[in-house]
Every structure is written in structure tokens, then in C-alpha cells.
Design a protein around this motif. Structure first.
Motif, mmCIF file in Angstrom:
data_model
loop_
_atom_site.group_PDB
_atom_site.id
_atom_site.type_symbol
_atom_site.label_atom_id
_atom_site.label_comp_id
_atom_site.label_asym_id
_atom_site.label_seq_id
_atom_site.Cartn_x
_atom_site.Cartn_y
_atom_site.Cartn_z
ATOM 1 N N LYS A 1 -2.474 -0.724 4.761
ATOM 2 C CA LYS A 1 -1.498 -0.843 5.850
ATOM 3 C C LYS A 1 -0.541 0.344 5.910
ATOM 4 O O LYS A 1 -0.033 0.681 6.978
ATOM 5 C CB LYS A 1 -0.709 -2.143 5.698
ATOM 6 N N SER A 2 -0.295 0.976 4.759
ATOM 7 C CA SER A 2 0.628 2.117 4.733
ATOM 8 C C SER A 2 -0.057 3.448 5.040
ATOM 9 O O SER A 2 0.598 4.477 5.150
ATOM 10 C CB SER A 2 1.315 2.205 3.367
ATOM 11 N N THR B 1 -1.779 -0.777 0.506
ATOM 12 C CA THR B 1 -2.193 0.631 0.582
ATOM 13 C C THR B 1 -2.853 0.924 1.921
ATOM 14 O O THR B 1 -2.579 1.957 2.550
ATOM 15 C CB THR B 1 -3.161 0.964 -0.569
#
Length: 378
Positions: free
Chosen positions: A37-38, A35
Motif C-alpha cells: 500500500k505504501s 508495504t
């Protein structure tokens, strides 16, 4: 105060408890990392945290690794986790603290962790609660495992749950709390755990309980309701029975503000249950279950689920996935149980099932996207 003999040898109950915590930490950490990293918002120092407030020694006296060691070993083996994990291990007992430091320092490749584990020696009380309340936490999994109940409070649990991505697992010593409810000497500790008003009502309620089972359910419902009222919407208790299976020893209670965490933990606890009836997990570890299989065949939980679904979704057209999402919270049923119940209702001709994709179904399956039309209540 910890028992001198508690960490001599890792019993089966401790092993099950540790597995539940380790499995959830690994799954939770991977979700949090993905989550973060996105996210479209840049984060120059992305971090997640694991906090253990009653960590105990690093190893049992028989050589078995304790939960802190296993959590750190898991982090070291994961490329993103070892760069993002901040860990804090606390124990008020000086002997445990020294043993833990030694065990953590001896972990192979411990220096691979970007953030060195913090090992501290504090009493868990108002000062620790205040530090959590006043700071903003990165996504944090907190494990609160006191020997009894001293230090465990609603304020503490709320303080480690207040920020995004934060979940808590805590040890609920049912035996000692059950006895403590009638003991004025520990009234303040019990009031801190349940909240003063609820603790007072609970004392009145358990005085009129008709059986030990009703008393236990009343106490567990009280702690779950207290957690939900403060914002921990998703609460999941896992029961540990004594060696003869006749009484409850303690519970491991999970609390989260997000259904995703609840679903992950539900699947983990289901697999660690010592018994499943018609595939429905007991959410308990009972050493006596395997000795008494006959008793567990007397209940028919899938048929009960069929009746519940026919009643609650009467006249509705709804997908399998939505049925599960709307119905499973607060119940022992897992996703595969809903598929079994719906498949049974379909075979009996009670519900109509449609496949919006138009593709042919494999026999004996019930995919998430299938649409179910329930009959109107008669």
C-alpha cells in the motif's frame, strides 16, 4: 500417505505448530499489505498468497480446526487481507481433500473473501515445482507439511522462495529422515531434500557421530546450510521433543531471504518455547521440561552472551540496536537478552554507555539508541 490416526485429535505439539504458523501468517500478511500500500508504483490488483501443499482435512476428528481454517478465518476478519489474499490448499489424499472442501465452505462469511480459496488434489512432485519455478509469485507464505519426506525437496523450497516477499515454513520429520539417511530404498528422496552431494557427505559424517545429540545437530546444520546456499539466508528451526523429552520428534523450519521475517518468526518461536533459561528461549517444545526444571538452571546463557559481546565487539563503539542486528542471526538470543547482558556489563563497570539524546534514562532500562563503548581486548 497420511496416518489414519494422525488427524483424530489435535495434540499439544500440533497445537503449538499451528499457533506458530497462524501467528506468522498474520504478522507477515500485515507487513506485506502495508508495504504494498505504501509503494509509489500503482498496483491495480494488489495480492498476497498463502499456499499449503499438504493441507490435510479441514478439521480434526475431535472437531478442532486445522491450520487452513484458522488462516482463512484470520483473513476474513481483516479488511485489507480479505480483499488481497489468494489461497491455495492442496492434499493428495481424496478423503482429506473432500473434508477440507466441506470445512472451508462452512466457514462463516467465507464469501467475504474477494478471491475464493482454491482447493486442489495433486501429488506434490516435479510438476508442482515446475509451475512455481516458471511463474512469478506475488508475496507468498508457503507451508509445506508432509507426513514424512516424500515431495519435500530443496527445489520445491527454492521455487516458492524465489520472488520478493516469499517465505516458507516446512515440517522436517527428523525421526524418519534420520532413519532414511541409511536406507537405500529412499535414497532419492533424501538426496532431493539435502542435495545429492551434501546428502552423500552427511551420510559419512553421521557414521562417525559420537552421540545422538551430535548426530541431530549435524543433520539440522546440513539442512540449514543447504537452504542458505540456495539463497534462503535466514533459517530458523524449532524443535519438538517426544512426550518423555528424551528424543526429537520433528522440527518446524522457517526460511526467508529477509531479516525482518526472521525477526518476526524468532519472536513468535521464542514465545512458544516450553523453556526459557535466564530469559533465553530454548526454541523447542519439550513436554518434559516442566517436569525437570532443575536441569535447565545449570546453564547460564546471559553470562555466555556477555562474554561473546566483549570478545566480538572489543574496542568498538556501537549502538544497542546495531549490536543486536549484527549478532543475533543464527543464535537463540532475542532482543531483550541483549539488553539484559549489556545492562549487566554496565552495572559491573565493564562497558561505558552513552545516551546521545542527553535525556535521563529510566533505571534498569537499555534503549535501542544507547551507545556502548567496549573495552579493548587484553
Amino acid at each position: 500417505m497420511t496416518s489414519n490416526s494422525f488427524f483424530d485429535e489435535q495434540g499439544e505439539q500440533s497445537l503449538v505448530k499451528a499457533r506458530i504458523v497462524e501467528k506468522y501468517f498474520s504478522a507477515w500478511a500485515k507487513v506485506m499489505i502495508a508495504t504494498i500500500k505504501s509503494s509509489k508504483i500503482p498496483n491495480p490488483n494488489p495480492r498476497i498468497a498463502y499456499v499449503d501443499l499438504f493441507a490435510g482435512p479441514g478439521r480434526y476428528k475431535d472437531g478442532a480446526k486445522s491450520t487452513p481454517v484458522k488462516v482463512l478465518e484470520s483473513a476474513i476478519s481483516h479488511p485489507d487481507m480479505k480483499n488481497m489474499l489468494v489461497s491455495v490448499f492442496n492434499d493428495a489424499d481424496v478423503e482429506n481433500y473432500n473434508s477440507l472442501r466441506e470445512a472451508i465452505n462452512a466457514i462463516p462469511n467465507i464469501s467475504d473473501l474477494k478471491h475464493e480459496p482454491q482447493i486442489v488434489n495433486h501429488e506434490v512432485g516435479e510438476n508442482i515445482v515446475r509451475s512455481f519455478q516458471e511463474g512469478k509469485l506475488v508475496p507468498t507464505l508457503s507451508f509445506v507439511d508432509p507426513w514424512g519426506y516424500k515431495g519435500l525437496s530443496l527445489q520445491l523450497i527454492n521455487s516458492v522462495l524465489k520472488d520478493w516477499g516469499c517465505d516458507c515454513i516446512f515440517f522436517f520429520n527428523y525421526n524418519r529422515i534420520n532413519m532414511g539417511l541409511g536406507n537405500n530404498a529412499v535414497k532419492d528422496h533424501i538426496d532431493a531434500l539435502f542435495g545429492k552431494e551434501r546428502a552423500s557427505r552427511l551420510r559419512e559424517l553421521i557414521d562417525g557421530c559420537s552421540s545422538p545429540q551430535v548426530r541431530e545437530l549435524t543433520i539440522i546444520e546440513a539442512i540449514c546450510n543447504s537452504l542458505e546456499e540456495m539463497g534462503g539466508r535466514y533459517v530458523l528451526p524449532f524443535c519438538f521433543k517426544s512426550s518423555n523429552g528424551n528424543r526429537t520428534s520433528h522440527h518446524l523450519i522457517f526460511v526467508s531471504k529477509h531479516v525482518k521475517g526472521y525477526e518476526i518468526m524468532k519472536d513468535i518461536m521464542a514465545k512458544e518455547s516450553s523453556d526459557q533459561t535466564q530469559g533465553v528461549p530454548s526454541f523447542e517444545y519439550n513436554p518434559a521440561t516442566q517436569q525437570q526444571p532443575f536441569l535447565f538452571e545449570l546453564s547460564r546463557p546471559i553470562e555466555d552472551l556477555e562474554d561473546m559481546l566483549l570478545h566480538e565487539f572489543a574496542g568498538k563503539t556501537i549502538t544497542m540496536n546495531e549490536i543486536y542486528r549484527q549478532h543475533h542471526v543464527g543464535r537463540n538470543y532475542i532482543q531483550s537478552n541483549y539488553k539484559s547482558a549489556l545492562l549487566s556489563l554496565e552495572i559491573k563497570g565493564i562497558i561505558d554507555v552513552y545516551n546521545p539524546t542527553g535525556k535521563k534514562r529510566r533505571k534498569g532500562t537499555f534503549a535501542d539508541h544507547l551507545t556502548v563503548k567496549f573495552p579493548v581486548k587484553k
